[in-house]
Design an enzyme around this catalytic site. Structure first.
Site, PDB file in Angstrom:
ATOM      1  N   ASP A 123       0.638  -1.155   0.051  1.00 44.51           N
ATOM      2  CA  ASP A 123       0.187  -0.019   0.097  1.00 44.51           C
ATOM      3  C   ASP A 123       0.848   1.153  -0.013  1.00 44.51           C
ATOM      4  O   ASP A 123       1.872   1.228   0.600  1.00 44.51           O
ATOM      5  CB  ASP A 123      -0.870   0.085   1.170  1.00 44.51           C
ATOM      6  N   ASP A 129      -6.987  -1.941  -4.510  1.00 44.92           N
ATOM      7  CA  ASP A 129      -8.069  -1.296  -3.458  1.00 44.92           C
ATOM      8  C   ASP A 129      -8.902  -0.259  -3.795  1.00 44.92           C
ATOM      9  O   ASP A 129     -10.223  -0.494  -3.540  1.00 44.92           O
ATOM     10  CB  ASP A 129      -7.360  -0.745  -1.981  1.00 44.92           C
TER      11      ASP A 129
END
Length: 174
Positions: A126, A144
């Site tokens: 991330d 995501d």
């Protein structure tokens, strides 16, 4: 077995999400220092629009937004995500609305993009950090985003198709 244009569109969109996700993650990982470890959790890569938006590396061993972190569920989450991608692929094959096909493609691409990370790194890379806003404390990635936007579009498609069916029933009765 002939694929419809909607199914092909869904699969192509999934591929675009996977490629964009993996390219951006490779760029993030290439910006990481080589010493002492290539995976330094919480490493600030760049201040883009401080304090609102930054690029910050985090290895997420949980599910969305870090829930259930710790890494114990790596393979269970991977198998579940692959199973969902397969089920969604079948749904895309049968899709009869453009919005539905696009939504499914986004979710498939996001799921597979994150599975690739879980298999390679034991967690998901991330890096999109909007935590400086104080409203959204999580760090996330392109995959995501695909999943989140895809689910929002699935909900929208559900409302729109329900509305269309009610309008169709009303027209038939008059």
């Amino acid at each position: 077995m002939k694929l419809s244009r909607l199914a092909l569109g869904a699969y192509a969109l999934a591929l675009v999400v996977i490629i964009a996700d993996q390219i951006t993650k490779a760029m993030v990982l290439s910006a990481m220092p080589a010493e002492p470890s290539p995976l330094l959790d919480g490493f600030r890569i760049a201040d883009v629009l401080p304090p609102v938006f930054n690029l910050t590396f985090v290895l997420n061993t949980g599910v969305s937004f870090g829930m259930f972190g710790g890494g114990e569920a790596r393979w269970i989450l991977s198998i579940f995500s692959i199973g969902m991608a397969v089920a969604l692929s079948v749904w895309a094959y049968r899709a009869n609305r453009c919005l539905l096909a696009a939504a499914i493609g986004l979710v498939i691409g996001g799921a597979i993009g994150n599975v690739i990370d879980r298999v390679r790194f034991g967690g998901v890379v991330d890096f999109l950090d909007f935590s400086g806003t104080g409203l959204f404390p999580w760090i996330f990635n392109i995959a995501d985003s695909g999943i989140t936007i895809g689910i929002a579009l699935l909900i929208l498609d559900s409302f729109l198709s329900e509305r269309r069916s009610k309008v169709g029933v009303a027209v038939e009765k008059s």
